[in-house]
Scaffold this motif. Structure first.
Motif, PDB file in Angstrom:
ATOM      1  N   PHE A 104     -13.925   3.551  -2.457  1.00  0.00           N
ATOM      2  CA  PHE A 104     -13.910   4.629  -3.029  1.00  0.00           C
ATOM      3  C   PHE A 104     -14.056   6.255  -2.753  1.00  0.00           C
ATOM      4  CE2 PHE A 104     -13.696   0.318  -5.075  1.00  0.00           C
ATOM      5  CZ  PHE A 104     -11.914   0.826  -5.240  1.00  0.00           C
ATOM      6  N   THR A 105     -15.225   5.828  -1.895  1.00  0.00           N
ATOM      7  CA  THR A 105     -15.897   7.441  -1.365  1.00  0.00           C
ATOM      8  C   THR A 105     -14.707   8.023  -0.946  1.00  0.00           C
ATOM      9  OG1 THR A 105     -16.572   6.690   0.906  1.00  0.00           O
ATOM     10  CG2 THR A 105     -18.005   5.930  -0.571  1.00  0.00           C
ATOM     11  N   PRO A 106     -14.777   9.085  -0.608  1.00  0.00           N
ATOM     12  CA  PRO A 106     -13.925  10.467  -0.541  1.00  0.00           C
ATOM     13  C   PRO A 106     -13.354  10.551   0.992  1.00  0.00           C
ATOM     14  CG  PRO A 106     -15.523  11.974  -1.369  1.00  0.00           C
ATOM     15  CD  PRO A 106     -16.289  10.365  -1.488  1.00  0.00           C
ATOM     16  N   SER A 107     -13.825  10.132   1.998  1.00  0.00           N
ATOM     17  CA  SER A 107     -12.976   9.735   3.118  1.00  0.00           C
ATOM     18  C   SER A 107     -12.655   8.840   3.641  1.00  0.00           C
ATOM     19  CB  SER A 107     -14.995   9.985   4.195  1.00  0.00           C
ATOM     20  OG  SER A 107     -15.807   8.977   4.085  1.00  0.00           O
ATOM     21  N   SER A 108     -13.516   7.750   2.715  1.00  0.00           N
ATOM     22  CA  SER A 108     -12.195   6.104   2.847  1.00  0.00           C
ATOM     23  C   SER A 108     -11.271   5.896   2.653  1.00  0.00           C
ATOM     24  CB  SER A 108     -13.058   5.403   2.371  1.00  0.00           C
ATOM     25  OG  SER A 108     -15.011   5.113   2.870  1.00  0.00           O
ATOM     26  N   LEU A 109     -10.930   6.599   0.986  1.00  0.00           N
ATOM     27  CA  LEU A 109      -9.755   7.166   0.366  1.00  0.00           C
ATOM     28  C   LEU A 109      -8.590   7.732   0.962  1.00  0.00           C
ATOM     29  CD1 LEU A 109     -10.571   7.124  -3.441  1.00  0.00           C
ATOM     30  CD2 LEU A 109      -9.672   5.402  -2.287  1.00  0.00           C
ATOM     31  N   ALA A 110      -9.623   9.250   1.458  1.00  0.00           N
ATOM     32  CA  ALA A 110      -9.011  10.016   2.290  1.00  0.00           C
ATOM     33  C   ALA A 110      -7.931   9.411   3.404  1.00  0.00           C
ATOM     34  CB  ALA A 110      -9.106  10.749   2.846  1.00  0.00           C
ATOM     35  N   HIS A 111      -9.162   8.631   4.572  1.00  0.00           N
ATOM     36  CA  HIS A 111      -8.345   7.432   5.070  1.00  0.00           C
ATOM     37  C   HIS A 111      -7.351   6.219   5.159  1.00  0.00           C
ATOM     38  CE1 HIS A 111      -7.951   4.535   8.571  1.00  0.00           C
ATOM     39  NE2 HIS A 111      -8.379   4.077   8.326  1.00  0.00           N
ATOM     40  N   LEU A 112      -7.559   6.370   3.619  1.00  0.00           N
ATOM     41  CA  LEU A 112      -6.548   4.863   3.241  1.00  0.00           C
ATOM     42  C   LEU A 112      -5.171   5.939   3.394  1.00  0.00           C
ATOM     43  CD1 LEU A 112      -8.220   2.717   0.949  1.00  0.00           C
ATOM     44  CD2 LEU A 112      -6.899   1.795   3.206  1.00  0.00           C
TER      45      LEU A 112
END
Length: 283
Positions: free
Chosen positions: A38-46
């Motif tokens: 749920f970190t911004p970078s992880s969500l952006a990747h998904l």
């Protein structure tokens, strides 16, 4: 983007719902959906992934909670003015904060287990906030930047344990199965105005709750900022934000509570629906 976890209890796999509501298997990319997701970078990747490139999941698998809850499960009490009135309790001047134990978390369609001596198990349809960034001492104007998205929660409550046994509310809120979450997590960009979502709950097909997040006493930014004054928030923390009127203990002239074989269904606009059958604990 909508994320789900599917499969047998304790063996759930991560998934992504496509625009046709087909589950796409994310297990080739993620081991699970947890705090790190749920970190911004992880969500952006998904969000950069084309769902059509992922394997479609066949059949109608069980849905678990859409995130593996390892952080805090926080809750806000009496956050709708007319719910406070039906409970014969004063309108709070500050958010009422309590905890639900992580062990109560369950899938959106799993059974509600009535404790052996429970006579006052109740229902509460609620909007849940999922935190996406670490933060403390936040200002209200910045608070939404720390939110990853939202989930549907049934804040199941045993009222005698909560209100008649002394101490804090937690013990009436944390029994096994008292925290159905899901069916999916949805990112905040797909919600639009989170303070204008319709919500409802039925028991055995009878409408008990009808509400809208517009009538919250304390809105989402206020809640996130307020809690951050007392404890640091981390990605994957969940805050469930209170319920509109229509809970069992507020029914006049005689309160109505859940019994074995009752069926509870509930939903919030854009967050999906849940269905739970009530069973008695058998050991």
């Amino acid at each position: 983007m909508r994320l789900v976890r599917f499969g047998e209890k304790g063996k759930e796999k991560p998934g992504l719902l496509d625009s046709q509501d087909i589950i796409r298997d994310l297990s080739g990319i993620l081991s699970d959906i947890d705090a790190s997701t749920f970190t911004p970078s992880s969500l952006a990747h998904l969000q950069d992934i084309d769902p059509s490139t992922l394997p479609a999941v066949e059949g109608n698998p069980r849905l678990g909670t859409p995130l593996r809850v390892t952080g805090k499960f926080l809750a806000i009490g009496l956050n709708y003015r007319d719910h406070a009135q039906e409970a014969n309790l004063p309108i709070p001047s500050e958010p009422i904060v309590f905890m639900k134990a992580n062990s109560c978390v369950t899938g959106p369609h799993d059974e509600i287990i009535l404790p052996p001596d429970s006579k006052k198990t109740d229902w509460e349809v609620e909007l849940g906030i999922v935190i996406g960034s670490e933060g403390a001492y936040l200002e209200k104007k910045d608070a939404l930047a720390y939110v990853a998205g939202y989930v549907l929660v049934n804040d199941v409550s045993e009222r005698a344990y909560q209100l008649e046994r002394g101490g804090t509310w937690d013990k009436g809120k944390s029994c096994d199965s008292f925290g159905p979450i899901g069916p999916w997590f949805i990112t905040k960009d797909e919600i639009g105005d989170v303070q204008n979502l319709s919500m409802w709950l039925e028991v055995n097909g009878v409408r008990r709750q009808t509400g809208n997040t517009a009538t919250m006493i304390f809105d989402v930014p206020t809640i996130v900022a307020y809690i951050s004054q007392f404890m640091r928030l981390y990605p994957g923390d969940i805050i469930t934000t209170g319920t509109p009127p229509g809970v069992g203990m507020g029914i006049k002239p005689t309160p109505v509570f859940l019994e074995e074989n009752d069926i509870v269904t509930l939903g919030i606009e854009k967050l999906g629906q849940q269905r739970q059958a009530c069973v008695r604990y058998k050991g």
